[in-house]
Structure formats: C-alpha cells, structure tokens
Design an enzyme around this catalytic site. Structure first.
Site, PDB file in Angstrom:
ATOM      1  N   ASP A   1      -1.710   9.900   1.666  1.00 43.33           N
ATOM      2  CA  ASP A   1      -2.714   8.686   2.308  1.00 43.33           C
ATOM      3  C   ASP A   1      -3.517   9.672   3.329  1.00 43.33           C
ATOM      4  O   ASP A   1      -3.398  10.712   3.261  1.00 43.33           O
ATOM      5  CB  ASP A   1      -1.410   7.692   2.950  1.00 43.33           C
ATOM      6  CG  ASP A   1      -2.242   6.450   2.878  1.00 43.33           C
ATOM      7  OD1 ASP A   1      -3.372   6.254   3.611  1.00 43.33           O
ATOM      8  OD2 ASP A   1      -1.287   5.492   2.433  1.00 43.33           O
TER       9      ASP A   1
ATOM     10  N   ASP B   1       1.212  -0.970  -0.178  1.00 45.23           N
ATOM     11  CA  ASP B   1      -0.124  -0.104   0.143  1.00 45.23           C
ATOM     12  C   ASP B   1       0.827   1.211   0.042  1.00 45.23           C
ATOM     13  O   ASP B   1       1.258   1.762   0.900  1.00 45.23           O
ATOM     14  CB  ASP B   1      -0.687  -0.040   1.221  1.00 45.23           C
ATOM     15  CG  ASP B   1      -2.061   0.874   1.209  1.00 45.23           C
ATOM     16  OD1 ASP B   1      -2.190   1.777  -0.015  1.00 45.23           O
ATOM     17  OD2 ASP B   1      -2.694   1.007   1.996  1.00 45.23           O
ATOM     18  N   ALA B   2       1.379   1.732  -1.039  1.00 41.21           N
ATOM     19  CA  ALA B   2       2.391   2.726  -1.325  1.00 41.21           C
ATOM     20  C   ALA B   2       1.830   3.967  -2.174  1.00 41.21           C
ATOM     21  O   ALA B   2       2.448   5.003  -1.905  1.00 41.21           O
ATOM     22  CB  ALA B   2       3.347   2.045  -2.411  1.00 41.21           C
ATOM     23  N   LYS B   3       0.605   3.899  -2.712  1.00 36.54           N
ATOM     24  CA  LYS B   3       0.015   4.866  -3.272  1.00 36.54           C
ATOM     25  C   LYS B   3       0.938   5.822  -4.249  1.00 36.54           C
ATOM     26  O   LYS B   3       0.930   6.961  -3.947  1.00 36.54           O
ATOM     27  CB  LYS B   3      -0.629   5.668  -2.317  1.00 36.54           C
ATOM     28  CG  LYS B   3      -1.729   4.997  -1.574  1.00 36.54           C
ATOM     29  CD  LYS B   3      -2.550   5.851  -0.586  1.00 36.54           C
ATOM     30  CE  LYS B   3      -3.596   4.908  -0.012  1.00 36.54           C
ATOM     31  NZ  LYS B   3      -3.546   4.072   1.251  1.00 36.54           N
ATOM     32  N   ARG B   4       1.882   5.136  -4.923  1.00 33.04           N
ATOM     33  CA  ARG B   4       2.787   5.753  -5.900  1.00 33.04           C
ATOM     34  C   ARG B   4       1.907   6.177  -7.041  1.00 33.04           C
ATOM     35  O   ARG B   4       0.843   6.057  -7.408  1.00 33.04           O
ATOM     36  CB  ARG B   4       3.874   4.613  -6.045  1.00 33.04           C
ATOM     37  CG  ARG B   4       4.655   4.262  -4.800  1.00 33.04           C
ATOM     38  CD  ARG B   4       5.438   5.315  -4.222  1.00 33.04           C
ATOM     39  NE  ARG B   4       6.396   4.810  -3.343  1.00 33.04           N
ATOM     40  CZ  ARG B   4       6.247   4.773  -2.026  1.00 33.04           C
ATOM     41  NH1 ARG B   4       5.077   4.783  -1.527  1.00 33.04           N
ATOM     42  NH2 ARG B   4       7.101   4.313  -1.336  1.00 33.04           N
TER      43      ARG B   4
END
Lengths: 272, 272
Positions: free
Chosen positions: B99, A94-97
């Site tokens: 996030d 879960d890195a939201k890159r």
C-alpha cells in the site's frame, strides 16, 4: 449493494464522498485512549457525525491488522455498526488483496461474507485467476488497483507494454474477465490528467479516487476528466477529514471538513 | 532471523522445505472440528510431526482471515507456537500486502512486530514507496512477488516493458531500493525454465518457490536452474503435505510426505 443503489444514494445526498477510516492510535484524541476500544469509539463518533455527508466508508485493513486481534475486533465492530445503522452506505474494505484462485476465494469470503463489506480493493499483479474469485459474488464489487496515488505508481504502472501503459493494459484486460461488471477501479487524484484516457477504456465503471486533500489531488480536475453519466466517482478523503480536530469535539471538526467537500460536490452535481 | 542463520539451518537439516499452513476447515480431519480451536489444533499436530524436516512454515493469511477473529487468533497461536518451540525455523506470513508508504508501515508492524514473523510476502504493483517501509526492519525479510505460479502470471508479469518482461523489470528495479538486501522473491516452480534468466539478475537472493506438487512444478528442475552457492531456495508445499491424510493419524501422513521431499533435497544437496 447494487451500482444502481449507489448512484441513487449519490443523487439523494448530493455527495460522492468516501471517508477513509484509517485509525492510528498515535493520532486520535488522547481522551479516547481510556475507552475499552479506542479505535471503534473513534470510528463511531466520526460515523455519527458524518454519515449524512458521505456515501461510502473505507477502512484500510492495515490500520486494524497493526493492532492484532484487538484491531480486527474493532474492524468487525465498525463494519457491523455501519451495516446496522446506515445500510444505505457503501462499504469498502481497502485491503489490496490478491492470490492464486482458491486463496483469493478465501479472501473474498473474509470480506464479503464474514465481514459483510460491499466491496474490497484488489491488486492486479497476479492476473485473471487471482481476481475472478472476487467477481463471482453477486452485488459485491471488486475495486482493482489501476493507477495509484503514490510516487511508486511510476515504477511499473506507467511503464509501457507494447506502447500501452501497464495500468491501461490492466484496465483493458480486466474487461475480458468473467463478471467484469462487478469491477470498479482505483485511480489516484494526483494523476487527474490521466482520467480522460482512462474514461476512453472504461467509460461506465465507478472509480475510487484517493489522494484529494492530504496527498494534493484537486477535486474539480478529477470531476472534469473522470465524471460520467452515472457520476461514476467515489472521492476518498481519510486524514484530511478524520484528523481535522484533536479535542473532545474532534468529530464535529471532521463533520465540518466533510461538509465542505460535500458542498463542493453538490455544486459540481448541480452544474453537471 | 538473518539469512546466514537460515542457510546454516538448511545445511544442518539438509532441507530447504517450507510447509504452507493453509488451513481450510472443509479439508481437515473431522475429529478436529470438536476441538476448541480446530485450526490451531491442526497446525500444532502438523508442526509437531514435521518441524525436523523443514526450515520454514508459511501460513497464508487468507485462510485465517476467512474465519474472522477466530482465524486471526489461530494465526497468532500458530506463530507463537512456532517461535516458542522452534525459534530456529524461518516464518513467512504469506499475505501479499502492499500500500502507500504510511500504510505499508502499518502492515509491516502487523507482521514483523505484532505477530513476530521473520518475513512477509509483498506485491510490487505500487512500486518503491509501497515496499521500502517493509525493508526498513532489521533482520526481517520482504518476499516480493516476481513470477507467480498461477496461469494469471501470463496476463501482466510476462508481458514486456521495453523488451524486458514485467517480472524482470520488478527484479531489476527492486535492487535499487533502500535496504534491498532484505529482499527475497517469489518465483513459481511451474516456471522453472525462467529461473536461469532470473539468476542472472538476482544471483544471491533467496527465492520462495511455490507450486511443487499440487500445482505441477518439478523439484529437480527448480534446483538445476535456481540453486546458488548458499542454496538460495525455499521450496514450498502446502496441500500436498498438510492434506496427505484424513484420519486420526493425519499428521503422520504429512510427516511422510515431508520426509520424502526432504530426502530428495538431501540427495540434491549431497550432489551439489
């Protein structure tokens, strides 16, 4: 891992639970702080006690990066431990890159090759050429942020472009991208009533659903509106499971919380 | 670092150049691959030869994460080398993070505390509560993606919400967030003609402008439309500078490319 393998595991375990491994050293049991690698010791204990109850683990990279190199090592040890001992479990970075093309390729290599995750979460703001490099990897999955579980989702995601909410525009547009069959989507449980509309646009895709538990989302509602023929849901719980206990037996407490969710999921699967 | 200190450095060096340290082991001179830490060796050589010509360095985290723990160590050595030897230089972690609240706080700690960067790039998709945790740090800067330099920017950023483009909505909305004075914005040089409109919304903020050089943006146009009373621009060049040469004297070649840009900037500053 293929989507078919994931669906088979869900049916075998009667669970579509994902456990979020968001380890904050201020929240883990004190006795672990004496360990050489407290983050990994915590994760290993949780994994040992919950792996039969869930089909996915999701470490959020922020919690590892905050501890610098030690944190990154703990992340590497955690993913290796899962892949070696429980290769049937789907893993999510879960890195939201998301970045311009050649840079997104480097992120994809970091998570798909260097760390061998099955999937990574990606932000859509920079559009097609920031996401397609992730989609180019076979049997790897790109989980695009659509409608997130936080209050800030209403700032931009639910605003309308040409009478269509931004998150729906993201869903529609992403379907046209190359290798879009490798896409899954993040949809927050706190917005379960949106799931019916979302399923009109992406009936077949898997949804990663955060926000059940600590953030207030309801499992039954999510399943009612979001489930499809292949189940199509991964329900994440992080804090509600991993911080269930605080003593030497903390992992047992986590296991009980996970089992309670798995039980509810089994009931829902039996009814559906 | 305060914005005032950054402006003072720009005036002293007659430069608003930012150099992107996006190190790809397939592109650096071969002789460096024999070094214990080729990435850091490359960065150190570039920094030693260019620090007097630029006011900012911007490592893109993707290029470090792709090499796992070794890469993260090289990033740590690079930021420490800059902070110890050139503390007057503004440092940007080009990480494009974002996030939910408690998680963004962990990212902010990673870049502002653990790695001691002056700033970090952040994606706006998740809204207010995903960005404000970064803004809470004194004398640290949050560089919000507004209008990026890639083709994918047209997928969502330039679409209209209520007759206003998404990126303008992001600019307007972000001004209402707590500690918004700690915001800067990413605006791609490839879209210089948009800068006039952008300056109507955020006249005083600093803009980080990628896309001059390799991506085709034009320095004069960016300055014409984007410069403000405090200069207000950081122009980034990555590949065009760091891969200028490929022999033992590669850093000299980089220095020449950086000097050419600094010269153009000095001319523009003298005219303005």
């Amino acid at each position: 891992m293929t989507t078919q393998q994931l669906v088979a595991e869900i049916k075998r375990k009667k669970s579509f639970l994902c456990i979020g491994l968001d380890v904050d050293l201020n929240k883990i049991p004190e006795h672990l702080l004496e360990e050489e690698d407290p983050i990994f010791a915590f994760n290993k204990a949780i994994i040992d006690e919950t792996h039969h109850l869930c089909v996915a683990y999701k470490p959020n990279t922020a919690f590892y990066e905050a501890y610098g190199i030690k944190g990154w090592k703990a992340l590497e040890k955690t993913i290796n431990y899962i892949n070696e001992n429980h290769p049937e479990i789907f893993t999510i970075a879960d890195a939201k890159r998301g970045d311009i093309g050649n840079t997104s390729t480097m992120y994809a290599k970091a998570f798909f090759e260097d760390l061998s995750f099955d999937s990574v979460t990606v932000a859509p703001y920079m559009g097609k050429d920031s996401v397609e490099p992730f989609l180019a990897f076979d049997n790897k999955h790109t989980i695009l942020l659509a409608l997130t579980s936080n209050q800030g989702a209403f700032d931009f995601q639910t605003q309308k472009i040409d009478h269509q909410e931004v998150y729906k525009k993201v869903l529609e547009t992403s379907k046209t991208w190359q290798n879009s069959s490798n896409l899954m989507y993040v949809v927050g449980a706190t917005k379960a009533e949106y799931l019916g509309d979302i399923r009109q646009i992406i009936p077949d895709s898997f949804l990663l659903v955060p926000g059940v538990g600590a953030q207030g989302g309801n499992l039954q509602d999510v399943c009612k509106y979001g489930m499809n023929e292949n189940i199509g849901l991964l329900i994440n719980s992080s804090r509600g499971i991993i911080y269930a206990g605080n003593g030497k037996d903390f992992a047992k407490a986590s296991s009980e919380k996970a089992a309670a969710l798995q039980n509810q999921m089994e009931e829902i699967l039996n009814l559906s």
